[in-house]
Design a protein around this motif. Structure first.
Motif, PDB file in Angstrom:
ATOM      1  N   CYS A  52      -8.690 -19.700 -42.664  1.00  0.00           N
ATOM      2  CA  CYS A  52      -8.963 -21.085 -42.238  1.00  0.00           C
ATOM      3  C   CYS A  52      -8.587 -22.052 -43.381  1.00  0.00           C
ATOM      4  CB  CYS A  52     -10.437 -21.239 -41.873  1.00  0.00           C
ATOM      5  SG  CYS A  52     -10.883 -22.932 -41.495  1.00  0.00           S
ATOM      6  N   GLU A  53      -7.964 -23.150 -43.008  1.00  0.00           N
ATOM      7  CA  GLU A  53      -7.513 -24.113 -44.027  1.00  0.00           C
ATOM      8  C   GLU A  53      -8.681 -24.725 -44.801  1.00  0.00           C
ATOM      9  OE1 GLU A  53      -4.908 -26.876 -42.043  1.00  0.00           O
ATOM     10  OE2 GLU A  53      -3.519 -25.263 -41.486  1.00  0.00           O
ATOM     11  N   CYS A  77     -13.188 -23.246 -38.979  1.00  0.00           N
ATOM     12  CA  CYS A  77     -13.315 -24.557 -38.323  1.00  0.00           C
ATOM     13  C   CYS A  77     -12.849 -24.548 -36.863  1.00  0.00           C
ATOM     14  CB  CYS A  77     -12.545 -25.611 -39.110  1.00  0.00           C
ATOM     15  SG  CYS A  77     -10.757 -25.438 -38.905  1.00  0.00           S
ATOM     16  N   ASN A  78     -11.929 -23.634 -36.536  1.00  0.00           N
ATOM     17  CA  ASN A  78     -11.389 -23.534 -35.175  1.00  0.00           C
ATOM     18  C   ASN A  78     -10.588 -24.755 -34.737  1.00  0.00           C
ATOM     19  OD1 ASN A  78     -11.656 -21.048 -33.829  1.00  0.00           O
ATOM     20  ND2 ASN A  78     -13.884 -21.309 -33.779  1.00  0.00           N
ATOM     21  N   THR A  79     -10.311 -25.659 -35.696  1.00  0.00           N
ATOM     22  CA  THR A  79      -9.522 -26.838 -35.323  1.00  0.00           C
ATOM     23  C   THR A  79      -8.241 -26.952 -36.162  1.00  0.00           C
ATOM     24  OG1 THR A  79     -10.898 -28.133 -36.813  1.00  0.00           O
ATOM     25  CG2 THR A  79     -11.454 -28.267 -34.479  1.00  0.00           C
ATOM     26  N   CYS A  80      -8.252 -26.357 -37.355  1.00  0.00           N
ATOM     27  CA  CYS A  80      -7.069 -26.484 -38.206  1.00  0.00           C
ATOM     28  C   CYS A  80      -5.881 -25.738 -37.585  1.00  0.00           C
ATOM     29  CB  CYS A  80      -7.359 -25.947 -39.613  1.00  0.00           C
ATOM     30  SG  CYS A  80      -7.581 -24.173 -39.663  1.00  0.00           S
ATOM     31  N   CYS A 110      -6.315 -21.820 -37.656  1.00  0.00           N
ATOM     32  CA  CYS A 110      -7.316 -21.329 -36.682  1.00  0.00           C
ATOM     33  C   CYS A 110      -6.745 -21.402 -35.265  1.00  0.00           C
ATOM     34  CB  CYS A 110      -8.600 -22.151 -36.769  1.00  0.00           C
ATOM     35  SG  CYS A 110      -9.585 -21.749 -38.218  1.00  0.00           S
TER      36      CYS A 110
HETATM   37 ZN   LIG Z   1      -9.704 -23.517 -39.565  1.00  0.00          ZN
END
Ligand SMILES: [Zn+2]
Ligand SMILES: Nc1ncnc2c1ncn2[C@@H]1O[C@H](COP(=O)(O)OP(=O)(O)OP(=O)(O)O)[C@@H](O)[C@H]1O
Ligand SMILES: [Mg+2]
Length: 491
Positions: free
Chosen positions: A64-65, A73-76, A79
């Protein structure tokens, strides 16, 4: 937009969404929180329990960034790409189709190069047990000391096939089968968000049928949605799954409790039109017998997850503990017979009969099975018709309770004579032989019944099935069974 099946649509994106597997999550989260990262992880467990899911989440945690953490984060970009299965540094390899050592060498040649974008190059090898011995050997060195930028994640349903040299180089996580309760809890919110109405009982049936696999549960749910067109109803799910309707299983148990042979056969034949498979019916029966035994041992141990707690508690009082054990054992062993049988219906009936015949309780043989029930497999849905017959129930109520039986009547006839091959001229056994000493006067009118009965008992005790029973139950139960069978035979 094309339809995505529920099992893919609802793949958990982070650890908090995973159902069950708490023991694995705890270890992974603690290790990630403390930044104690191992280089090789092995996930084992049966199909659809979360191996690939956990491996992908772990890949996000590593890359993850926002940094290495147990909460990606599940948004970068990384992810999102991993979730969509298109990240350049995540290599998902299906070992089943790349078993050769050349494939493994290709893979290892690239290991030394730095990752394209992410922190780590992650090799996710599914069904890793399928690799050849040469492939495993080629992998050993790199697996022991991989470059710092490499992580190996292995998944397999069959860890026994992995060489110990591989096992000892990995952190192992054994995923457990998911219980029906966990599955129902997970599916509830899925249904809510999909805006699908579903009867709670129907959901329990699906969770039971999934046999521990969340993927199977979601696939069955997909199937039920198409099958029911609208609200998912228990009746439709039962029909779709081909499992025996619960009321039939209870009718079977009622008849068994009453020792009602014709009733048992009738219900069994009514079932034919409702089931797709006798093995499943036997499993349902075994599951109910198990619940009945639990109810007798400790009523609180019986939950209502199948919506039948009240019926189970009521029925439990009608069986003796020995009968439940006996029925369960005969049924459990009968699974093998069913699997080998060419006529599963006949085998299933024989198992039911064996349960009753070996039971020390008197068996009601009150009359013939109604011809229509005995010959046509198409049963009726009516619950009333699934009840044991009035005659049979009546016969039961007149029978003495198990502990209060009449002694076995003496046998009126001697058993069929054994052929005597010792001499062709030997006289038939039913005519008195001149060499035989004359019986004492008080026995002359009565054949020697007691010794005959004893020898029958001895014969019974030699029988392998009976010996199994003796090993598992007290001799009293056996002797009771034998006496009951004898007394029935002599009538
Ligand atoms: Zn992430
Ligand atoms: N523990 C779980 N919690 C929530 N959903 C799960 C869980 N396990 C499996 N699933 C669901 O089942 C689907 C398949 O899971 P996954 O691919 O992780 O199974 P698997 O263990 O790798 O199975 P296989 O051995 O067949 O490859 C997931 O997309 C997800 O929807
Ligand atoms: Mg998988």
């Amino acid at each position: 937009m094309s339809y995505q099946v529920l099992a893919r649509k609802w793949r958990p994106g982070d650890f908090s969404e995973v159902a069950g597997q708490e023991h694995v999550l705890k270890t992974l989260i603690n290790a990630l929180d403390k930044q104690r990262l191992h280089h090789a992880y092995l996930f084992t467990g049966t199909r659809g329990t979360g191996k690939t899911t956990l491996a992908r989440i772990l890949a996000k945690c590593f890359n993850c960034e926002q940094g290495v953490s147990a909460r990606p984060c599940n948004t970068c970009g990384v992810c999102t790409e991993i979730s969509e299965g298109r990240h350049l540094d995540l290599f998902e390899i299906d070992a089943a189709s790349r078993t050769k050592v050349e494939d493994t060498r290709d893979l290892l040649e690239n290991v030394q190069f730095a990752p394209a974008r992410a922190r780590f190059k992650v090799y996710l090898i599914d069904e890793v047990h399928m690799l050849s011995t040469h492939s495993f050997n080629a992998l050993l060195k790199t697996l022991e000391e991989p470059p710092a930028h490499v992580k190996f994640l292995f998944a397999t349903t069959d860890p026994q096939k992995l060489p110990v040299t591989i096992l000892s180089r990995c952190l192992q996580f054994h995923l457990r089968n998911l219980g029906p309760k966990t599955i129902v809890k997970y599916l509830g919110p899925v249904l809510e968000q999909e805006q699908i109405d579903c009867e709670s009982d129907a959901l329990w049936q699906i969770a039971d049928a999934a046999a521990g696999s969340m993927r199977d549960a979601l696939t069955l749910l997909d199937q039920a949605i198409s099958y029911c067109q609208g609200k998912i109803k228990t009746e439709s799910v039962v029909e779709m799954l081909g499992i025996p309707p619960r009321r039939h299983v209870f009718a079977l148990l009622q008849a068994m409790a009453a020792g009602d042979l014709p009733g048992v056969l009738r219900v069994s034949r009514e079932l034919t039109g409702h089931i797709s498979d006798y093995a499943q019916t036997l499993d349902s029966l075994l599951s109910s017998l198990h619940r009945l035994a639990l109810a007798q041992a400790h009523a609180d141990a019986v939950d209502n997850h199948q919506g039948d707690r009240r019926e189970i508690l009521e029925l439990a009082g009608k069986f003796s503990a020995e009968d439940l054990q006996l029925y369960y054992q005969i049924g459990a062993r009968g699974r093998e017979e069913l699997a080998l049988s060419g006529d599963t219906r006949a085998t299933f009936e024989m198992l039911l009969l064996r349960m009753l015949v070996f039971s020390p309780k008197p068996v009601a043989q009150s009359g013939p099975i109604p011809v229509d029930a005995a010959t046509d497999g198409e049963g009726t849905d009516s619950e009333a018709e699934s009840e044991p017959t009035a005659t049979a129930a009546g016969a039961q109520s007149e029978s003495p309770p198990p502990g209060n039986r009449e002694p076995a009547p003496e046998m009126s006839e001697a058993p069929p004579p054994e052929p005597d091959f010792s001499s062709e001229s030997a006289p038939p056994r039913d005519e008195p032989s001149p060499a035989d000493p004359a019986p004492p006067p008080d026995q002359a009118s009565k054949p020697a019944t007691a010794p005959v009965a004893d020898s029958l008992v001895a014969d019974f005790e030699q029988d392998p099935v009976v010996q199994t029973l003796v090993r598992n139950f007290s001799g009293t139960v056996l002797r009771d069974s034998v006496t009951t069978i004898q007394s029935r035979g002599s009538r």
